[in-house]
Design a protein around this motif. Structure first.
Motif, PDB file in Angstrom:
ATOM      1  N   ARG A   7       0.825  -1.162  -0.092  1.00 36.18           N
ATOM      2  CA  ARG A   7       0.093  -0.014   0.078  1.00 36.18           C
ATOM      3  C   ARG A   7       0.860   1.282  -0.216  1.00 36.18           C
ATOM      4  O   ARG A   7       0.484   2.206  -0.502  1.00 36.18           O
ATOM      5  N   ALA A   9       3.492   1.831  -1.522  1.00 39.68           N
ATOM      6  CA  ALA A   9       3.959   2.046  -2.701  1.00 39.68           C
ATOM      7  C   ALA A   9       3.031   2.893  -3.753  1.00 39.68           C
ATOM      8  O   ALA A   9       3.457   3.661  -4.745  1.00 39.68           O
ATOM      9  N   SER A  10       1.929   3.144  -3.030  1.00 38.67           N
ATOM     10  CA  SER A  10       0.890   4.021  -3.862  1.00 38.67           C
ATOM     11  C   SER A  10       0.772   5.287  -3.339  1.00 38.67           C
ATOM     12  O   SER A  10       0.030   6.223  -3.870  1.00 38.67           O
ATOM     13  N   PRO A  12       1.232   9.192  -3.464  1.00 38.45           N
ATOM     14  CA  PRO A  12       1.172  10.187  -4.665  1.00 38.45           C
ATOM     15  C   PRO A  12       2.349  10.891  -4.586  1.00 38.45           C
ATOM     16  O   PRO A  12       3.277  10.965  -3.413  1.00 38.45           O
ATOM     17  N   ASN A 139       0.433  12.452   2.658  1.00 40.22           N
ATOM     18  CA  ASN A 139       0.978  11.427   2.031  1.00 40.22           C
ATOM     19  C   ASN A 139       1.623  10.066   2.947  1.00 40.22           C
ATOM     20  O   ASN A 139       1.549   8.974   2.849  1.00 40.22           O
TER      21      ASN A 139
END
Length: 393
Positions: A7, A9-10, A12, A139
């Motif tokens: 997760r 790695a997603s 933004p 993030n």
């Protein structure tokens, strides 16, 4: 069979880093004399002081290296002498008693946020913040499985949250991130409002994360306050990157409440071991460099004043008050509804690197951009005329 991607790695992108890359690429192919003012790309995209580390900090590192200092591991919370110097800073500047035992030296503020979030919150917890906001707040929280709770703010609230806004939240969030001065708008909460919010958070069991990395960079319009002086449960994040002009040294600190000291220490031991020893030596010496650092602020003030005077006539007349830090938050809704494309053209045609507002506010940032004014004075003085030509003024 496809392998799983985590997760985290997603997350933004932090768009300002992409703008830096684009500005570097543009500068690499820029022909001599491309602009009438004789200057190159005007770097207004990133909050990086144009000056380097103060001279005394660099000299302290040279002396330590020449003396053969091993620069090995330190304690996870950093050199005792540096932590004591930071403790003294809170007594001198804010009248706050912060023992060195509650101070953690970190790998910049960027390394401090994950430590604070992991120690203070659980996956699924809501953490409130004003929009526009510093993008890594959202993030990092998202990557850790927490839920950013966005509070849309505007010029009427000086791009800062209000106590009434917080009292209306039901249920209460687990935490609140507060930045005064804030990035990207450079605005500050009046002292009485800052104190009221800090006390409300403590009374309501909302963990306050006070981002104070722009402390010291203020221009006299609003009094600067630290949560360390007004709340026993708040976490304070600070850094040597901005006021101390040491971005690349990657050195910052946390002021922790008693209940988070050991949890953060264990996390730091495992995630980072310690902040770079050499950077800690420089950071301690930087506290003795006040005259040089105050001269930097005088330059930022001149840059700020020049832009506030020149940008309205150039076509950017909807600007944040800029109480502190070194940013202007510009409403360009009368010019475009696509800030990334506007910034792309501004770089390509006018040679000005600026950051699109979508980096700081996913919902409304398409009609804003952020301009940083910590660069050379000649560059900041040239910016209004370039923008005027770009806009056909």
């Amino acid at each position: 069979m496809a392998l799983k991607i985590g997760r985290g790695a997603s997350a933004p992108p932090f768009l300002v880093m992409d703008v830096i890359a684009a500005a570097n690429a543009r500068a690499a192919v820029l022909p001599p004399g491309a602009f009438a003012d004789g200057l190159g790309i005007l770097r207004m995209e990133v909050g990086q002081p144009g000056t380097g580390a103060p001279r005394g900090a660099a000299e302290a590192v040279v002396a330590a290296l020449e003396a053969g200092a091993p620069m090995g591991y330190t304690e996870a919370f950093g050199l005792r002498s540096l932590r004591e110097r930071i403790s003294a800073h809170y007594a001198e500047r804010y009248g706050a008693a912060v023992p060195a035992e509650r101070i953690a030296v970190t790998v910049g503020a960027s390394g401090a946020f994950p430590l604070a979030f992991l120690a203070a919150f659980d996956p699924g917890d809501a953490v409130a913040m004003a929009a526009p906001y510093y993008p890594p707040y959202v993030n990092i929280l998202t990557a850790l499985g927490m839920r950013p709770q966005i509070l849309p703010c505007d010029a009427a609230t000086r791009w800062q949250p209000t106590l009434a806004m917080l009292k209306a939240l039901d249920p209460r969030p687990a935490g609140l991130i507060l930045a005064s001065p804030c990035n990207p708008a450079g605005t500050m909460l009046p002292a009485e409002e800052f104190i009221a919010i800090a006390r409300w958070c403590e009374a309501e069991g909302v963990r306050l994360i006070s981002d104070e990395i722009y402390h010291g960079l203020t221009y006299g319009t609003v009094e600067e306050r630290s949560a360390a002086a007004h709340s026993s449960s708040a976490v304070v994040v600070n850094s040597f990157s901005k006021y101390f002009s040491m971005t690349g040294w990657r050195i910052g600190w946390l002021v922790l409440p008693e209940d988070l000291v050991r949890p953060v220490e264990c996390l730091a031991q495992n995630l980072f071991i310690n902040a770079p020893h050499v950077a800690q030596v420089a950071a301690e010496a930087a506290f003795a460099c006040r005259p040089e650092l105050e001269a930097n602020i005088a330059r930022y003030r001149r840059n700020r004043d020049a832009l506030l005077a020149g940008l309205p006539a150039a076509g950017l007349d909807r600007l944040s008050p800029a109480d502190g830090a070194f940013y202007l938050w510009a409403d360009i809704g009368h010019l475009t509804n696509d800030s990334p494309e506007f910034c792309r053209r501004l770089l390509a045609e006018a040679g000005i690197a600026a950051t699109p507002g979508v980096d700081f506010d996913a919902a409304r940032g398409h009609r804003f951009l952020r301009l940083s004014y910590c660069g050379p004075e000649a560059d900041m003085a040239a910016a209004p005329s370039r923008i005027a030509r770009f806009l056909g003024r």
